[in-house]
Design a protein around this motif. Structure first.
Motif, PDB file in Angstrom:
ATOM      1  N   VAL A  56       0.843  -1.198   0.000  1.00  0.00           N
ATOM      2  CA  VAL A  56       0.000   0.000   0.000  1.00  0.00           C
ATOM      3  C   VAL A  56       0.879   1.249   0.000  1.00  0.00           C
ATOM      4  CG1 VAL A  56      -2.037  -1.048   1.009  1.00  0.00           C
ATOM      5  CG2 VAL A  56      -0.256  -0.171   2.524  1.00  0.00           C
ATOM      6  N   GLY A  57       2.067   1.098  -0.532  1.00  0.00           N
ATOM      7  CA  GLY A  57       3.041   2.172  -0.674  1.00  0.00           C
ATOM      8  C   GLY A  57       4.249   1.568  -1.348  1.00  0.00           C
ATOM      9  N   ASP A  58       5.380   2.256  -1.274  1.00  0.00           N
ATOM     10  CA  ASP A  58       6.590   1.719  -1.888  1.00  0.00           C
ATOM     11  C   ASP A  58       7.171   0.601  -1.034  1.00  0.00           C
ATOM     12  OD1 ASP A  58       7.358   2.756  -4.409  1.00  0.00           O
ATOM     13  OD2 ASP A  58       7.697   4.711  -3.502  1.00  0.00           O
ATOM     14  N   GLY A  59       7.909  -0.270  -1.692  1.00  0.00           N
ATOM     15  CA  GLY A  59       8.597  -1.359  -1.017  1.00  0.00           C
ATOM     16  C   GLY A  59       9.340  -2.186  -2.031  1.00  0.00           C
ATOM     17  N   GLY A  60      10.353  -2.898  -1.580  1.00  0.00           N
ATOM     18  CA  GLY A  60      11.117  -3.756  -2.468  1.00  0.00           C
ATOM     19  C   GLY A  60      11.865  -4.804  -1.677  1.00  0.00           C
ATOM     20  N   ALA A  61      12.559  -5.682  -2.379  1.00  0.00           N
ATOM     21  CA  ALA A  61      13.350  -6.707  -1.708  1.00  0.00           C
ATOM     22  C   ALA A  61      14.445  -7.198  -2.637  1.00  0.00           C
ATOM     23  CB  ALA A  61      12.477  -7.881  -1.271  1.00  0.00           C
ATOM     24  N   VAL A  62      15.547  -7.612  -2.042  1.00  0.00           N
ATOM     25  CA  VAL A  62      16.605  -8.341  -2.733  1.00  0.00           C
ATOM     26  C   VAL A  62      16.541  -9.781  -2.256  1.00  0.00           C
ATOM     27  CG1 VAL A  62      19.089  -8.597  -3.106  1.00  0.00           C
ATOM     28  CG2 VAL A  62      18.086  -6.312  -2.896  1.00  0.00           C
ATOM     29  N   VAL A  63      16.503 -10.729  -3.194  1.00  0.00           N
ATOM     30  CA  VAL A  63      16.575 -12.137  -2.840  1.00  0.00           C
ATOM     31  C   VAL A  63      17.858 -12.721  -3.414  1.00  0.00           C
ATOM     32  CG1 VAL A  63      14.057 -12.331  -2.751  1.00  0.00           C
ATOM     33  CG2 VAL A  63      15.269 -12.992  -4.834  1.00  0.00           C
ATOM     34  N   THR A  64      18.424 -13.695  -2.709  1.00  0.00           N
ATOM     35  CA  THR A  64      19.692 -14.269  -3.132  1.00  0.00           C
ATOM     36  C   THR A  64      19.917 -15.587  -2.412  1.00  0.00           C
ATOM     37  OG1 THR A  64      22.103 -13.905  -3.224  1.00  0.00           O
ATOM     38  CG2 THR A  64      20.922 -12.940  -1.362  1.00  0.00           C
ATOM     39  N   GLY A  65      20.721 -16.436  -3.029  1.00  0.00           N
ATOM     40  CA  GLY A  65      21.124 -17.657  -2.370  1.00  0.00           C
ATOM     41  C   GLY A  65      22.391 -17.493  -1.559  1.00  0.00           C
ATOM     42  N   SER A  66      22.983 -16.314  -1.592  1.00  0.00           N
ATOM     43  CA  SER A  66      24.257 -16.062  -0.935  1.00  0.00           C
ATOM     44  C   SER A  66      24.068 -15.350   0.390  1.00  0.00           C
ATOM     45  CB  SER A  66      25.157 -15.217  -1.845  1.00  0.00           C
ATOM     46  OG  SER A  66      26.272 -14.706  -1.138  1.00  0.00           O
ATOM     47  N   ALA A  67      24.544 -15.968   1.469  1.00  0.00           N
ATOM     48  CA  ALA A  67      24.481 -15.314   2.777  1.00  0.00           C
ATOM     49  C   ALA A  67      25.329 -14.054   2.796  1.00  0.00           C
ATOM     50  CB  ALA A  67      24.942 -16.279   3.864  1.00  0.00           C
ATOM     51  N   ASP A  68      26.459 -14.071   2.069  1.00  0.00           N
ATOM     52  CA  ASP A  68      27.338 -12.893   2.041  1.00  0.00           C
ATOM     53  C   ASP A  68      26.648 -11.722   1.356  1.00  0.00           C
ATOM     54  OD1 ASP A  68      29.332 -14.277   3.358  1.00  0.00           O
ATOM     55  OD2 ASP A  68      30.409 -14.799   1.521  1.00  0.00           O
ATOM     56  N   VAL A  69      26.006 -11.974   0.210  1.00  0.00           N
ATOM     57  CA  VAL A  69      25.303 -10.902  -0.499  1.00  0.00           C
ATOM     58  C   VAL A  69      24.157 -10.371   0.353  1.00  0.00           C
ATOM     59  CG1 VAL A  69      23.862 -10.363  -2.506  1.00  0.00           C
ATOM     60  CG2 VAL A  69      25.964 -11.705  -2.791  1.00  0.00           C
ATOM     61  N   ALA A  70      23.402 -11.272   0.968  1.00  0.00           N
ATOM     62  CA  ALA A  70      22.287 -10.844   1.816  1.00  0.00           C
ATOM     63  C   ALA A  70      22.784 -10.005   2.986  1.00  0.00           C
ATOM     64  CB  ALA A  70      21.518 -12.060   2.330  1.00  0.00           C
ATOM     65  N   GLY A  71      23.879 -10.433   3.607  1.00  0.00           N
ATOM     66  CA  GLY A  71      24.426  -9.673   4.724  1.00  0.00           C
ATOM     67  C   GLY A  71      24.871  -8.289   4.311  1.00  0.00           C
ATOM     68  N   GLN A  72      25.456  -8.202   3.115  1.00  0.00           N
ATOM     69  CA  GLN A  72      25.897  -6.897   2.628  1.00  0.00           C
ATOM     70  C   GLN A  72      24.705  -5.979   2.361  1.00  0.00           C
ATOM     71  OE1 GLN A  72      28.746  -5.794   2.882  1.00  0.00           O
ATOM     72  NE2 GLN A  72      29.520  -4.647   1.114  1.00  0.00           N
ATOM     73  N   VAL A  73      23.634  -6.521   1.781  1.00  0.00           N
ATOM     74  CA  VAL A  73      22.441  -5.702   1.532  1.00  0.00           C
ATOM     75  C   VAL A  73      21.821  -5.259   2.857  1.00  0.00           C
ATOM     76  CG1 VAL A  73      20.131  -5.638   0.515  1.00  0.00           C
ATOM     77  CG2 VAL A  73      21.987  -6.772  -0.702  1.00  0.00           C
ATOM     78  N   ARG A  74      21.806  -6.121   3.844  1.00  0.00           N
ATOM     79  CA  ARG A  74      21.270  -5.731   5.158  1.00  0.00           C
ATOM     80  C   ARG A  74      22.045  -4.565   5.746  1.00  0.00           C
ATOM     81  NH1 ARG A  74      17.453  -9.256   6.719  1.00  0.00           N
ATOM     82  NH2 ARG A  74      17.567 -11.372   5.869  1.00  0.00           N
ATOM     83  N   ARG A  75      23.356  -4.569   5.556  1.00  0.00           N
ATOM     84  CA  ARG A  75      24.149  -3.434   6.047  1.00  0.00           C
ATOM     85  C   ARG A  75      23.881  -2.178   5.225  1.00  0.00           C
ATOM     86  NH1 ARG A  75      27.590  -7.938   7.118  1.00  0.00           N
ATOM     87  NH2 ARG A  75      28.375  -8.007   4.980  1.00  0.00           N
ATOM     88  N   LEU A  76      23.811  -2.350   3.905  1.00  0.00           N
ATOM     89  CA  LEU A  76      23.627  -1.199   3.028  1.00  0.00           C
ATOM     90  C   LEU A  76      22.269  -0.530   3.225  1.00  0.00           C
ATOM     91  CD1 LEU A  76      25.146  -2.713  -0.237  1.00  0.00           C
ATOM     92  CD2 LEU A  76      26.074  -0.756   1.025  1.00  0.00           C
ATOM     93  N   ARG A  77      21.225  -1.305   3.546  1.00  0.00           N
ATOM     94  CA  ARG A  77      19.893  -0.720   3.680  1.00  0.00           C
ATOM     95  C   ARG A  77      19.766   0.142   4.936  1.00  0.00           C
ATOM     96  NH1 ARG A  77      15.736  -5.589   5.589  1.00  0.00           N
ATOM     97  NH2 ARG A  77      16.728  -5.995   7.599  1.00  0.00           N
ATOM     98  N   GLN A  78      20.704   0.017   5.864  1.00  0.00           N
ATOM     99  CA  GLN A  78      20.632   0.779   7.103  1.00  0.00           C
ATOM    100  C   GLN A  78      21.986   1.443   7.377  1.00  0.00           C
ATOM    101  OE1 GLN A  78      17.975   0.450  10.835  1.00  0.00           O
ATOM    102  NE2 GLN A  78      19.468  -1.211  11.002  1.00  0.00           N
TER     103      GLN A  78
END
Length: 367
Positions: free
Chosen positions: A194-216
């Motif tokens: 009901v507004g903006d939103g998005g997500a990154v999906v990946t099989g890599s824990a390293d990539v996911a961890g990096q995105v978690r840091r980058l988003r905050q």
């Protein structure tokens, strides 16, 4: 005059999901926790399971998902990234924010997706740092062929799944093929918030961890910034709760979209209108796009009959003023240019009635 048929009708969608959405929003309001809480964590688990990948990281928009996902894959200033130019400039916007160079690939005239022959040529001419494959209009690309080409060149693939939630090939969902993928949950998407939103999906824990840091902010830990390029890009609890309520309904909505698209293709007979092929589960009919040499005449005819249309998209990326203003050479993309001048989007969304679909078909055939 008959009732107007919109290209998309979010009011109808809201009515059809009102009880589930209200319950979800009230749950968040009652919790007193509105950013990066239990709803986001639950949605990330549920959506990663749905996509068949190990990790999902919620962010503020689909464009942020592309930018942060690519940054997590090592794309940055000076990187060369192959992408198409017929997908609304969203990937190009993310690449410009990263300081990367878009390397435009032409598209297939029928599928309107990245042309494999042109991609192969570009891969042979100079090094690339990544390829962004856009599953445009809800059609999942032939990812096995894409990955065969890119693996030989050692180039990672990022999937832009903003219009392809739930599309499947060989039992695998869009978003599960590349090194990472980005989704948009803009309200008009097949799975919309009901507004903006998005997500990154990946099989890599390293990539996911990096995105978690980058988003905050690039935080390694609270208030400790250890990663450059971070920002405030967080999926909020309300949006996550709404998406959780809608996710179980997505496959049914996609079937309805596909049925409408199949009717259009089978029953539109005007020789001046070229329809897309009938597809299976690889297509979730986010947009139903036809091709005609006299676009404005068709749009005017349908508007007079209260059938609304749109153009996705009229200005290809390589001709956007933000790129052409520098006075450099314009990429040679003949099919992309041809399609941008001749495509028309017809109404296609789950809440369309069979009678309305019949009306759209009849008015196109009466042109």
């Amino acid at each position: 005059m008959a009732d107007r048929i919109a290209v998309n009708d979010l009011r109808r969608h809201a009515i059809s999901t009102e009880t589930a959405v209200r319950t979800s929003v009230e749950r968040v309001l009652n919790s007193g926790w509105y950013v990066l809480g239990q709803e986001v964590e639950a949605f990330e688990r549920e959506f990663s399971d749905y996509c068949g990948v190990g990790h999902c990281v919620g962010v503020a928009s689909g464009t942020d998902a592309i930018e942060l996902g690519l940054r997590a894959l090592g794309v940055g200033r000076g990187s060369r990234v192959a992408t198409v130019a017929n997908a609304g400039c969203y990937t190009t916007t993310a690449l410009m924010a990263l300081g990367a160079e878009p390397v435009f690939v032409d598209v297939d005239r029928d599928a309107k997706l990245m042309d494999l022959g042109h991609l192969k040529q570009i891969l042979s001419e100079a090094a690339l740092d990544a390829v962004v494959v856009t599953h445009l209009f809800g059609l999942l690309h032939d990812m096995e062929s894409i990955l065969d080409l890119t693996a030989r060149a050692g180039v990672p693939v990022f999937e832009d799944c903003a219009q392809a939630h739930g599309a499947r090939r060989g039992g695998r969902h869009a978003g599960s093929f590349g090194a990472a993928a980005g989704f948009s949950f803009y309200p008009t998407k097949n799975l919309g918030a009901v507004g903006d939103g998005g997500a990154v999906v990946t099989g890599s824990a390293d990539v996911a961890g990096q995105v978690r840091r980058l988003r905050q902010y690039g935080w390694e830990s609270r208030y400790r910034v250890g990663v450059s390029g971070g920002r405030n890009s967080r999926l909020d609890e309300v949006q996550a709760a709404v998406l959780r309520a809608k996710l179980p309904l997505l496959d049914g909505w996609n079937r309805r979209r596909r049925d409408i698209a199949a009717r259009y293709t089978r029953e539109i007979h005007d020789p001046r209108v070229r329809c897309p092929a009938v597809h299976g589960e690889e297509y979730v009919a986010h947009l139903y796009v036809v091709v005609t040499e006299d676009r404005e005449a068709l749009r005017a005819h349908l508007a007079e009959a209260a059938v609304m249309t749109d153009v996705h998209y009229p200005v290809p990326d390589h001709r956007q003023p933000v790129l052409t203003g520098a006075g450099g050479p314009v990429a040679a993309l003949p099919v992309t240019d041809e399609l941008s001048a001749s495509i028309v989007t017809l109404p296609c969304y789950p809440e369309l009635s069979d009678e309305e679909v019949t009306r759209v078909i009849a008015h196109v055939n009466a042109w």
